[in-house]
Design a protein around this motif. Structure first.
Motif, mmCIF file in Angstrom:
data_model
loop_
_atom_site.group_PDB
_atom_site.id
_atom_site.type_symbol
_atom_site.label_atom_id
_atom_site.label_comp_id
_atom_site.label_asym_id
_atom_site.label_seq_id
_atom_site.Cartn_x
_atom_site.Cartn_y
_atom_site.Cartn_z
ATOM 1 N N GLY A 185 0.808 -1.213 0.000
ATOM 2 C CA GLY A 185 0.000 0.000 0.000
ATOM 3 C C GLY A 185 0.844 1.268 0.000
ATOM 4 O O GLY A 185 0.426 2.310 -0.500
ATOM 5 N N ALA A 186 2.053 1.178 0.569
ATOM 6 C CA ALA A 186 2.950 2.339 0.609
ATOM 7 C C ALA A 186 3.966 2.285 -0.532
ATOM 8 O O ALA A 186 4.911 3.082 -0.559
ATOM 9 C CB ALA A 186 3.668 2.379 1.959
ATOM 10 N N SER A 187 3.750 1.350 -1.471
ATOM 11 C CA SER A 187 4.654 1.180 -2.630
ATOM 12 C C SER A 187 6.092 0.920 -2.210
ATOM 13 O O SER A 187 7.038 1.432 -2.816
ATOM 14 C CB SER A 187 4.605 2.400 -3.559
ATOM 15 N N ILE A 188 6.259 0.130 -1.158
ATOM 16 C CA ILE A 188 7.601 -0.235 -0.690
ATOM 17 C C ILE A 188 7.827 -1.713 -0.981
ATOM 18 O O ILE A 188 7.015 -2.562 -0.593
ATOM 19 C CB ILE A 188 7.731 0.012 0.832
ATOM 20 N N GLU A 189 8.913 -2.018 -1.682
ATOM 21 C CA GLU A 189 9.291 -3.418 -1.870
ATOM 22 C C GLU A 189 10.246 -3.787 -0.740
ATOM 23 O O GLU A 189 11.282 -3.128 -0.565
ATOM 24 C CB GLU A 189 9.964 -3.622 -3.235
ATOM 25 N N LEU A 190 9.911 -4.809 0.002
ATOM 26 C CA LEU A 190 10.704 -5.157 1.189
ATOM 27 C C LEU A 190 11.943 -5.959 0.795
ATOM 28 O O LEU A 190 12.097 -7.138 1.142
ATOM 29 C CB LEU A 190 9.841 -5.913 2.210
ATOM 30 N N ARG A 191 12.866 -5.286 0.113
ATOM 31 C CA ARG A 191 14.141 -5.857 -0.292
ATOM 32 C C ARG A 191 15.207 -4.770 -0.159
ATOM 33 O O ARG A 191 14.912 -3.582 -0.295
ATOM 34 C CB ARG A 191 14.112 -6.320 -1.756
ATOM 35 N N ASN A 192 16.457 -5.197 0.075
ATOM 36 C CA ASN A 192 17.562 -4.239 0.192
ATOM 37 C C ASN A 192 17.304 -3.180 1.255
ATOM 38 O O ASN A 192 17.561 -1.984 1.047
ATOM 39 C CB ASN A 192 17.846 -3.557 -1.154
ATOM 40 N N GLY A 193 16.839 -3.622 2.386
ATOM 41 C CA GLY A 193 16.602 -2.676 3.462
ATOM 42 C C GLY A 193 16.376 -3.398 4.778
ATOM 43 O O GLY A 193 16.451 -4.627 4.866
ATOM 44 N N VAL A 194 16.108 -2.591 5.791
ATOM 45 C CA VAL A 194 15.944 -3.096 7.157
ATOM 46 C C VAL A 194 14.525 -2.784 7.622
ATOM 47 O O VAL A 194 14.098 -1.630 7.609
ATOM 48 C CB VAL A 194 16.959 -2.413 8.111
ATOM 49 N N LEU A 195 13.800 -3.819 8.001
ATOM 50 C CA LEU A 195 12.439 -3.656 8.512
ATOM 51 C C LEU A 195 12.494 -3.710 10.035
ATOM 52 O O LEU A 195 12.923 -4.706 10.608
ATOM 53 C CB LEU A 195 11.566 -4.802 7.984
ATOM 54 N N VAL A 196 12.077 -2.615 10.671
ATOM 55 C CA VAL A 196 12.066 -2.588 12.139
ATOM 56 C C VAL A 196 10.611 -2.694 12.599
ATOM 57 O O VAL A 196 9.759 -1.903 12.181
ATOM 58 C CB VAL A 196 12.736 -1.315 12.697
ATOM 59 N N VAL A 197 10.336 -3.685 13.424
ATOM 60 C CA VAL A 197 8.970 -4.014 13.829
ATOM 61 C C VAL A 197 8.864 -3.880 15.343
ATOM 62 O O VAL A 197 9.652 -4.461 16.087
ATOM 63 C CB VAL A 197 8.626 -5.471 13.429
ATOM 64 N N CYS A 198 7.874 -3.114 15.778
ATOM 65 C CA CYS A 198 7.669 -2.914 17.210
ATOM 66 C C CYS A 198 7.272 -4.233 17.883
ATOM 67 O O CYS A 198 6.398 -4.960 17.401
ATOM 68 C CB CYS A 198 6.571 -1.868 17.390
ATOM 69 N N GLN A 199 7.907 -4.506 18.992
ATOM 70 C CA GLN A 199 7.669 -5.741 19.763
ATOM 71 C C GLN A 199 6.193 -5.986 20.031
ATOM 72 O O GLN A 199 5.736 -7.126 20.057
ATOM 73 C CB GLN A 199 8.450 -5.646 21.075
ATOM 74 N N LYS A 200 5.469 -4.896 20.257
ATOM 75 C CA LYS A 200 4.083 -5.031 20.696
ATOM 76 C C LYS A 200 3.250 -5.860 19.714
ATOM 77 O O LYS A 200 2.486 -6.727 20.127
ATOM 78 C CB LYS A 200 3.479 -3.627 20.848
ATOM 79 N N ILE A 201 3.418 -5.620 18.404
ATOM 80 C CA ILE A 201 2.579 -6.388 17.470
ATOM 81 C C ILE A 201 3.082 -7.828 17.332
ATOM 82 O O ILE A 201 2.303 -8.731 17.063
ATOM 83 C CB ILE A 201 2.422 -5.700 16.085
ATOM 84 N N VAL A 202 4.381 -8.039 17.546
ATOM 85 C CA VAL A 202 4.909 -9.411 17.515
ATOM 86 C C VAL A 202 4.339 -10.193 18.701
ATOM 87 O O VAL A 202 3.903 -11.339 18.562
ATOM 88 C CB VAL A 202 6.454 -9.400 17.551
ATOM 89 N N SER A 203 4.318 -9.546 19.864
ATOM 90 C CA SER A 203 3.776 -10.199 21.057
ATOM 91 C C SER A 203 2.288 -10.496 20.896
ATOM 92 O O SER A 203 1.817 -11.582 21.249
ATOM 93 C CB SER A 203 3.995 -9.308 22.287
ATOM 94 N N LYS A 204 1.547 -9.524 20.354
ATOM 95 C CA LYS A 204 0.104 -9.735 20.199
ATOM 96 C C LYS A 204 -0.170 -10.880 19.225
ATOM 97 O O LYS A 204 -0.983 -11.762 19.508
ATOM 98 C CB LYS A 204 -0.574 -8.443 19.724
ATOM 99 N N ALA A 205 0.516 -10.880 18.081
ATOM 100 C CA ALA A 205 0.308 -11.952 17.109
ATOM 101 C C ALA A 205 0.683 -13.299 17.711
ATOM 102 O O ALA A 205 0.060 -14.321 17.411
ATOM 103 C CB ALA A 205 1.134 -11.683 15.846
ATOM 104 N N GLY A 206 1.695 -13.293 18.580
ATOM 105 C CA GLY A 206 2.166 -14.535 19.201
ATOM 106 C C GLY A 206 1.387 -14.947 20.442
ATOM 107 O O GLY A 206 1.778 -15.899 21.135
ATOM 108 N N GLY A 207 0.321 -14.232 20.740
ATOM 109 C CA GLY A 207 -0.520 -14.625 21.864
ATOM 110 C C GLY A 207 0.066 -14.305 23.233
ATOM 111 O O GLY A 207 -0.320 -14.906 24.227
ATOM 112 N N ARG A 208 0.983 -13.336 23.291
ATOM 113 C CA ARG A 208 1.623 -13.004 24.571
ATOM 114 C C ARG A 208 0.858 -11.896 25.296
ATOM 115 O O ARG A 208 1.453 -10.946 25.807
ATOM 116 C CB ARG A 208 3.082 -12.611 24.323
ATOM 117 N N VAL A 209 -0.457 -12.020 25.300
ATOM 118 C CA VAL A 209 -1.316 -11.073 26.006
ATOM 119 C C VAL A 209 -2.009 -11.843 27.120
ATOM 120 O O VAL A 209 -2.519 -12.933 26.902
ATOM 121 C CB VAL A 209 -2.353 -10.461 25.038
#
Lengths: 253, 253
Positions: free
Chosen positions: A35-59
């Protein structure tokens, strides 16, 4: 690393919905990047812990937590919810310091931070708490692998970030708690200065510097839990667990 | 801070010559920025401490340093040059920890770092040491004022950076030791999360995050001691000295 560097661009990725337990983060992030016209290659994706924890059921629902006597005593001392304190103790390998209403813990992963990373704000509902991911390096590897869809050798780094306080200085700073597709520490041994003398400095905290940069644009409170960094020439591959200081050589543990 | 942020660009500024005592840093940086077609407005200029110290004459010939008995004893313990140790003691307000061949000092400014910031590498000649600036906030204010040439209200932030180690984690990270034209801490009190709950987090270390970002492009060893950051909406005005934690509330001092 002796070549003159190119500019680096930090790009917030909006459009990621509120994450629920079991959600496919790679699909959500991939769609938002499209949606933001970004191809996720040749770069660094930084992801906030909070959404990783939520997706992983750590609530955790606080109503389901039975505080121990120890948690009740500590919560009383600190003016905190005893159920939160119980979660802090469960996540803690060792208490490093206590005082001024704060418990500084060494978590089961080996991170040293306030309240073992147990957070009541940014939780998906009142009376819930979010815990750190069980294995943040593993989460970074799994997310990277899913985003690459099998092309494991493509240049993509994934870093999972959290906001930690620090001794001696006010203010939180974002640090890396998991990484994949990048060496989190840049080895400078053998590098010489302009006078030809070997640097005393031997290692740069690359992943933490990338994470702090991304932190400028993270908006947990406004739905921007992912930042894309392009133009930084990263290399190597390793987990943040390798970069935690050996307790036996640590002067502050 | 609740608006979706725009991208941020980090731009290295090459073309700054080796700096000597008495040099006019604003002229050197201004000329290098011109050469890179960068107008130093609406952005954050991050300047490596080393060139500020050199311009300010904070370079000491080790041959001129007479080590005290204390310095001789400590240097022997740590396998260091006693003249460097003497400089460390002179720059130190209080020793916070000693061990593993390292002295962690609280400097006269209140920074806590290894060897009180006394650095033998990146010195302009062999057998010299570079000390931290006497007043990094003052240096940032003076540099900002000179770059603005009287237009003191124009939007320009100046941060002076150094590379510090940290407890618990390997690798150096660049931190702010002086600032002007920007509030070094972002106050988040009253900010709410997506669920409408007030954040437990109350302050973000903006200046340190900008400095860590700039650190990705700093190349002390390759003549890139200045990085320009554009697109980050900074505000306020303050010195880094305001952001040092009160020793009486610090759990690690």
């Amino acid at each position: 690393v002796n070549d003159a560097p190119s500019p680096v661009r930090l790009v917030p990725i909006p459009g990621i919905p509120a994450v629920q337990s079991g959600d496919d983060l790679s699909a959500l992030i991939g769609a938002a990047a499209d949606g933001a016209s970004i191809e996720l290659r040749n770069g660094v994706l930084v992801v906030c812990q909070k959404i990783v924890s939520k997706a992983g059921g750590r609530v955790v629902k606080l109503a389901d937590v039975e505080p121990s006597d120890e948690a009740l005593r500590m919560a009383e001392e600190d003016g905190r919810d005893p159920r939160q304190m119980e979660l802090v103790l469960r996540e803690t390998k060792r208490i490093v310091r206590r005082g001024h209403g704060v418990t500084i813990s060494e978590t089961r992963h080996g991170f040293v931070c306030a309240n073992a990373g147990v957070d009541l704000s940014n939780a998906p509902a009142p009376d819930t708490a979010v815990l750190l991911p069980v294995d943040p390096d593993g989460s970074a590897r799994a997310l990277r692998s899913a985003l690459l869809d099998g092309g494991a050798s493509a240049p993509l780094a994934v870093i999972i970030s959290d906001s930690f306080g620090r001794p001696w200085r006010e203010g939180l700073i974002d640090v890396a708690i998991g990484s994949a597709g990048i060496a989190p520490i840049r080895d400078l041994r053998g590098t010489v200065d302009l006078a030809g003398r070997e640097l005393e400095v031997t290692a740069g905290a690359t992943a933490d510097q990338l994470t702090a940069a991304a932190g400028l644009l993270m908006r947990k409170d406004a739905g921007i839990p992912v930042v894309w960094i392009e133009g930084y020439p990263f290399e190597g591959d390793g987990g943040v667990d390798e970069t935690l200081r050996d307790p036996s050589t640590d002067l502050f543990r």
